[in-house]
Design an enzyme around this catalytic site. Sequence first.
Site, PDB file in Angstrom:
ATOM      1  N   SER A 187      -8.886   1.377   8.128  1.00  0.00           N
ATOM      2  CA  SER A 187      -8.174   0.606   9.849  1.00  0.00           C
ATOM      3  C   SER A 187      -7.263  -0.077   9.672  1.00  0.00           C
ATOM      4  CB  SER A 187      -9.417  -0.208  10.653  1.00  0.00           C
ATOM      5  OG  SER A 187     -10.368  -1.467   9.117  1.00  0.00           O
ATOM      6  N   LYS A 212       1.067  -1.171   0.095  1.00  0.00           N
ATOM      7  CA  LYS A 212      -0.038  -0.314  -0.149  1.00  0.00           C
ATOM      8  C   LYS A 212       1.020   1.582   0.314  1.00  0.00           C
ATOM      9  CE  LYS A 212      -4.190  -2.081   0.700  1.00  0.00           C
ATOM     10  NZ  LYS A 212      -5.747  -1.730  -0.243  1.00  0.00           N
TER      11      LYS A 212
END
Lengths: 313, 313
Positions: A77, A52
């Site tokens: 989250s 990511k």
Amino acid sequence: MNITKENLLETHARIKPFIHRTPVLSSQLINEIAGAEIFFKCENFQKMGAFKMRGATNAILQLSEVEKEFGVATHSSGNFAQAIALAAKTQGIKAYIVMPSNAPEIKKTAVKGYGGEIIECIPTLEARETSLNEVVNKTGAIFLHPYNDYQVIEGQASAAMELIEEYADLDAIFAPVGGGGLLSGTALAAFHFSPNTKVIGAEPMGADDAWQSIQKGEIVPQTNPKTIADGLLTSLGDKTFPIIQQHVEEIIRVEEKEIVAAMRIIWERMKIIAEASSAVALAAVLKNKKKYQGQKIGIILSGGNVELSKLPF
Amino acid sequence: MNITKENLLETHARIKPFIHRTPVLSSQLINEIAGAEIFFKCENFQKMGAFKMRGATNAILQLSEVEKEFGVATHSSGNFAQAIALAAKTQGIKAYIVMPSNAPEIKKTAVKGYGGEIIECIPTLEARETSLNEVVNKTGAIFLHPYNDYQVIEGQASAAMELIEEYADLDAIFAPVGGGGLLSGTALAAFHFSPNTKVIGAEPMGADDAWQSIQKGEIVPQTNPKTIADGLLTSLGDKTFPIIQQHVEEIIRVEEKEIVAAMRIIWERMKIIAEASSAVALAAVLKNKKKYQGQKIGIILSGGNVELSKLPF
């Protein structure tokens, strides 16, 4: 939008100084189990522990100077929250992360550790979007979507680009699919740089919206997902789905016990920590080992952020 | 016996084709925690998952052709059992491993997987030695001691030799100490190839026979050890103790909770699997971080064989 070869090359050059070029590892023992040669692109060793970081960095680097002053915001989250926090910190800009109040303490700590500002909301989709809108309205921060964003997709593509650069003759690359950022990026990388390499998505049976979407020919939203692979709970987006539809060979679904078994194999044989979402890709290879016998297979090992107190072993 | 520089160079050349040259990894996050630059020599990535492969290979390669026909025998429920089994298999010779009947199934499976023949005995020291003698008498196999053996010590030294070859200016190298094979080998490697590098032993408080032996000036046998670091339960031997006495700067003892904390740091920050015995070395560095502030520290990460169902997290 059409993501070109040049877009991907420019993206890789842009983010290179801010990401790790992760190693590609192999295990003779796992090759014997699979009956194939497997090359693991180890994004678990990426900064903040997951691929990511690539997409987040790419999106942040393309903000204008004015936008940078206002900072960025996202809701997550998981790994994208950490990626945005760290990528923003690296560029000296502010990051606002909307997280549900029941998010694990360890994730909150990680985001704070990277300098992100957490805005807690009650754990519903509605509250999350309301909180995010409030933050954006109040601060002027730019919202970055975790996967349904071309700049994020381009960034994620760079993992497969590096893998292909080192191993030009892969028969297939497997990547897990959640929202589809990694899988669509991987598919574009293969399409542009190794057109003979098939790209296959790996998905938990308990969160098989991508498989369903491909069958139906339109996005089927994920409802009530149940899987240990907590990075793969999200639905495809209108930017990731068409790329997957066009460039991904097939989606292979795996059972929970196959995911845990594959995770255990990686941990025990390779002595590295991969999260359950990553193990889904190896599980898909092992489930179809007859089909891939003797082939050269790439696997994007997407991340290594696990809560050690909640292991499935 | 005096182990010379030439002995160590010959050993390394001898075993090189049969072992992995393991990577040396660093973590910026761990460096920040320690306030020092730490270089981890990753023997958890060694064949069969631990440095023991080095010493076992060295001992087996020096058997005569006649001895090789009879095979080798040892008693171990840990990494040395697997190392002997695999090193023997690699040379096409037979390995007999005496193991207590209560040894974990996973360890027995690993030894069998490497082609070793297991002889079970009841779990007492006496039964173990009786069984071993029986095997040796019956088969003519050569007994190899897990650590109190110069060829084994020379083999273990090669891990630190490789580390020193890549990082010539280390202020100190930390290694865990159980029977002392790794620590004495590491100390000899530094003595011959990097005399300004101090070598420090790391030991659990609950199995501190090496520390006691150094204090007393003679071998204090290990009695009733209690520690999660299950590779460090053994006593020093009459070959390892004098080398440690002469060449090791000090032994640092650490508490169980410090071992678990260090293990967690390695797993979470580096995303690699190191066994508790390995984490003892990082725990010792962190416990003395003031003393090693700003220094360059090597750590021999001794192995990565853990039972995933019995983690301390």
